[in-house]
Design a protein around this motif. Structure first.
Motif, PDB file in Angstrom:
ATOM      1  N   PHE A  28       0.829  -1.205   0.000  1.00 20.41           N
ATOM      2  CA  PHE A  28       0.000   0.000   0.000  1.00 20.41           C
ATOM      3  C   PHE A  28       0.863   1.255   0.000  1.00 20.41           C
ATOM      4  N   VAL A  29       1.847   1.321   0.902  1.00 20.58           N
ATOM      5  CA  VAL A  29       2.671   2.530   0.990  1.00 20.58           C
ATOM      6  C   VAL A  29       3.556   2.683  -0.245  1.00 20.58           C
ATOM      7  N   ASP A  30       3.947   1.580  -0.865  1.00 18.68           N
ATOM      8  CA  ASP A  30       4.706   1.675  -2.112  1.00 18.68           C
ATOM      9  C   ASP A  30       3.856   2.260  -3.239  1.00 18.68           C
ATOM     10  N   ILE A  31       2.599   1.843  -3.277  1.00 19.72           N
ATOM     11  CA  ILE A  31       1.703   2.298  -4.353  1.00 19.72           C
ATOM     12  C   ILE A  31       1.360   3.778  -4.205  1.00 19.72           C
ATOM     13  N   VAL A  32       1.007   4.207  -3.003  1.00 16.45           N
ATOM     14  CA  VAL A  32       0.529   5.583  -2.831  1.00 16.45           C
ATOM     15  C   VAL A  32       1.668   6.580  -2.670  1.00 16.45           C
ATOM     16  N   ASP A  33       2.860   6.087  -2.310  1.00 12.99           N
ATOM     17  CA  ASP A  33       4.057   6.925  -2.234  1.00 12.99           C
ATOM     18  C   ASP A  33       3.854   8.145  -1.342  1.00 12.99           C
ATOM     19  N   CYS A  34       3.546   7.871  -0.057  1.00 10.96           N
ATOM     20  CA  CYS A  34       3.367   8.927   0.937  1.00 10.96           C
ATOM     21  C   CYS A  34       4.277   8.661   2.129  1.00 10.96           C
ATOM     22  N   PRO A  35       4.645   9.694   2.871  1.00  7.94           N
ATOM     23  CA  PRO A  35       5.369   9.454   4.125  1.00  7.94           C
ATOM     24  C   PRO A  35       4.549   8.516   5.006  1.00  7.94           C
ATOM     25  N   ASN A  36       5.223   7.555   5.620  1.00  7.29           N
ATOM     26  CA  ASN A  36       4.474   6.575   6.418  1.00  7.29           C
ATOM     27  C   ASN A  36       5.261   6.192   7.658  1.00  7.29           C
ATOM     28  N   TYR A  37       4.515   5.924   8.728  1.00  6.35           N
ATOM     29  CA  TYR A  37       5.113   5.601  10.015  1.00  6.35           C
ATOM     30  C   TYR A  37       4.415   4.371  10.595  1.00  6.35           C
ATOM     31  N   HIS A  38       5.172   3.286  10.694  1.00  5.14           N
ATOM     32  CA  HIS A  38       4.659   2.030  11.251  1.00  5.14           C
ATOM     33  C   HIS A  38       5.297   1.827  12.615  1.00  5.14           C
ATOM     34  N   PHE A  39       4.509   1.426  13.589  1.00  3.40           N
ATOM     35  CA  PHE A  39       5.003   1.363  14.964  1.00  3.40           C
ATOM     36  C   PHE A  39       6.184   0.410  15.137  1.00  3.40           C
ATOM     37  N   GLU A  40       6.313  -0.572  14.249  1.00  8.52           N
ATOM     38  CA  GLU A  40       7.444  -1.501  14.358  1.00  8.52           C
ATOM     39  C   GLU A  40       8.764  -0.843  13.978  1.00  8.52           C
ATOM     40  N   ASP A  41       8.697   0.299  13.302  1.00 10.06           N
ATOM     41  CA  ASP A  41       9.907   0.922  12.771  1.00 10.06           C
ATOM     42  C   ASP A  41      10.459   2.038  13.636  1.00 10.06           C
ATOM     43  N   TYR A  42       9.680   2.481  14.641  1.00  7.54           N
ATOM     44  CA  TYR A  42      10.095   3.640  15.437  1.00  7.54           C
ATOM     45  C   TYR A  42       9.896   3.350  16.916  1.00  7.54           C
ATOM     46  N   GLU A  43      10.962   3.548  17.681  1.00 14.81           N
ATOM     47  CA  GLU A  43      10.902   3.249  19.113  1.00 14.81           C
ATOM     48  C   GLU A  43       9.862   4.104  19.829  1.00 14.81           C
ATOM     49  N   PHE A  44       9.751   5.386  19.435  1.00 13.34           N
ATOM     50  CA  PHE A  44       8.811   6.259  20.132  1.00 13.34           C
ATOM     51  C   PHE A  44       7.364   5.849  19.902  1.00 13.34           C
ATOM     52  N   MET A  45       7.102   5.111  18.830  1.00 15.39           N
ATOM     53  CA  MET A  45       5.743   4.659  18.540  1.00 15.39           C
ATOM     54  C   MET A  45       5.388   3.364  19.261  1.00 15.39           C
ATOM     55  N   SER A  46       6.393   2.638  19.713  1.00 17.05           N
ATOM     56  CA  SER A  46       6.132   1.319  20.292  1.00 17.05           C
ATOM     57  C   SER A  46       6.469   1.215  21.775  1.00 17.05           C
ATOM     58  N   LYS A  47       6.949   2.324  22.379  1.00 16.44           N
ATOM     59  CA  LYS A  47       7.450   2.242  23.756  1.00 16.44           C
ATOM     60  C   LYS A  47       6.353   2.203  24.816  1.00 16.44           C
ATOM     61  N   HIS A  48       5.135   2.585  24.456  1.00 15.24           N
ATOM     62  CA  HIS A  48       4.068   2.642  25.451  1.00 15.24           C
ATOM     63  C   HIS A  48       3.320   1.307  25.528  1.00 15.24           C
ATOM     64  N   THR A  49       2.902   0.951  26.734  1.00 16.53           N
ATOM     65  CA  THR A  49       2.086  -0.245  26.934  1.00 16.53           C
ATOM     66  C   THR A  49       0.614   0.135  26.845  1.00 16.53           C
ATOM     67  N   LEU A  50      -0.136  -0.555  26.014  1.00 15.96           N
ATOM     68  CA  LEU A  50      -1.545  -0.252  25.810  1.00 15.96           C
ATOM     69  C   LEU A  50      -2.373  -1.086  26.782  1.00 15.96           C
ATOM     70  N   PRO A  51      -3.104  -0.443  27.677  1.00  9.44           N
ATOM     71  CA  PRO A  51      -3.787  -1.176  28.751  1.00  9.44           C
ATOM     72  C   PRO A  51      -4.689  -2.305  28.262  1.00  9.44           C
ATOM     73  N   GLU A  52      -5.382  -2.070  27.132  1.00 12.17           N
ATOM     74  CA  GLU A  52      -6.277  -3.121  26.642  1.00 12.17           C
ATOM     75  C   GLU A  52      -5.890  -3.549  25.220  1.00 12.17           C
ATOM     76  N   TRP A  53      -4.555  -3.442  24.943  1.00 13.19           N
ATOM     77  CA  TRP A  53      -3.922  -3.945  23.726  1.00 13.19           C
ATOM     78  C   TRP A  53      -4.071  -3.040  22.507  1.00 13.19           C
ATOM     79  N   SER A  54      -4.952  -2.030  22.546  1.00 13.52           N
ATOM     80  CA  SER A  54      -5.304  -1.363  21.300  1.00 13.52           C
ATOM     81  C   SER A  54      -5.228   0.159  21.329  1.00 13.52           C
ATOM     82  N   HIS A  55      -5.319   0.787  22.515  1.00 11.78           N
ATOM     83  CA  HIS A  55      -5.374   2.245  22.600  1.00 11.78           C
ATOM     84  C   HIS A  55      -4.489   2.744  23.741  1.00 11.78           C
ATOM     85  N   MET A  56      -4.065   3.999  23.653  1.00 10.27           N
ATOM     86  CA  MET A  56      -3.206   4.584  24.670  1.00 10.27           C
ATOM     87  C   MET A  56      -4.013   5.259  25.767  1.00 10.27           C
TER      88      MET A  56
END
Length: 350
Positions: free
Chosen positions: A295-323
């Motif tokens: 998808f990101v290759d096709i649309v060619d837009c800046p993209n941020y996936h939580f697996e790629d950035y420490e600041f996006m993945s450092k928080h624990t989500l209380p019910e697995w899905s939301h902060m």
């Protein structure tokens, strides 16, 4: 005379009953607070601002993770621009992107949260249909509906007993929701399709705010994760049918994004974090390398996936899905600073 006494008595009894009802629910702040219902009326109020935005402005679209994880007040503190929150709990962003691209001249920045299971699916899915109904409501609102919403605001702001949501959460206080919790037969409640307990409320800028009860209490967290566990393991594995539907959706989004970019608009794609208990099933149903990456290759837009950035993945989500509310503020600060650093946003100097 007797009728007048009866009327006065009825009014007194009714008033006392409502006061007691309100007082009772105020003893449960872990579940309820007074706030404006985040419905199509409040969404439309924010949508009306889009027609007056400039190329310096920002719009947020997505589902509940975008609503809970991004705080527009913190965003404004960091960038100097307050985004318009057009995300919608439980609804895919596609219909909202389509509305902005096709029905406005907006050429600023759109930050779009992506939940593949919700975004890359049939346009006739009930959640997509509901999103389009919200868009239609914005254009078709009558003066009576606008007036009714304006008059309801003071009551919603101050009365907990009016707590409700269009998602039909199991702990809404409106009459229809309460009736649906009554078991008239042995398996009435068990047969309800979706019994998710409401996990938060919204402010009047439509930022979703998680109830503090979820942050540290495993009992409350389990109320939600039990619901996720009731359907996540049943998600079908990725298949040719899944791929066909997903890429039809991707192609539709691609056409919208090309049109938006052609007039100078900028789109940033975000894949917010989910915990492993959720991600293992969503990855099985829509693997990253087969859907998101393509998808990101096709649309060619800046993209941020939580697996790629420490600041996006450092928080624990209380019910697995939301902060939770505090982590959302830190996450927003980190995210906006990253967008400024990567030159996808410009810091406004007052």
């Amino acid at each position: 005379m007797d009728l007048r006494k009866s009327l006065i008595l009825a009014i007194i009894i009714s008033s006392l009953s409502l006061i007691l009802w309100e007082c009772y629910w105020r003893t449960k702040p872990e579940y309820y607070t007074a706030y404006l219902e985040d419905d199509r009326n409040l969404w439309s109020e924010q949508r009306a601002k889009v027609d007056h935005l400039t190329s310096d402005d920002v719009i947020l679209i997505g589902a509940s993770r975008t609503g809970y994880n991004f705080n527009t007040h913190i965003w404004e503190e960091i960038q100097g621009v307050k985004p318009i929150h057009l995300s919608a709990n439980g609804k895919p962003p596609g219909p909202f992107l389509e509305d902005i691209v096709n029905n406005t001249d907006f050429n600023g920045t759109i930050v779009m949260g992506i939940v593949p299971l919700m975004v890359f699916r049939s346009p006739n899915h009930p959640r997509s249909v509901t999103a389009r109904q919200w868009v239609a409501h914005y254009y078709n609102r009558t003066y009576a509906q606008k007036l009714g919403f304006a008059l309801s605001k003071p009551l919603q702001r101050h009365l907990v007993m009016l707590s409700s949501s269009e998602l039909k959460s199991y702990n809404n206080l409106d009459l229809k929701s309460l009736i649906n919790t009554i078991s008239f037969t042995e398996n009435r409640v068990e047969d309800n399709e979706f019994k998710l307990v409401n996990i938060g409320y919204n402010d009047e800028d439509r930022n979703l705010i998680m109830f503090p009860r979820l942050t540290e209490n495993p009992f409350y967290q389990k109320e939600i994760t039990d619901v996720w566990n009731s359907f996540l393991p049943n998600l079908p594995d990725y298949s040719e049918d899944t791929e066909k539907i997903a890429f039809e959706s991707i192609d539709h989004l691609h056409q919208l994004i090309k049109k938006f970019k052609a007039r100078g608009g900028r789109l940033v794609l975000v894949r917010h974090k989910v915990e492993a208990e959720w991600y293992v099933h969503s990855s099985r149903a829509m693997p990253r390398e087969k859907v998101w990456d393509k998808f990101v290759d096709i649309v060619d837009c800046p993209n941020y996936h939580f697996e790629d950035y420490e600041f996006m993945s450092k928080h624990t989500l209380p019910e697995w899905s939301h902060m939770n509310a505090q982590d959302a503020k830190t996450y927003t600060q980190d995210f906006v600073n990253k967008l400024i650093q990567d030159k996808h946003l410009t810091k406004k100097i007052n």
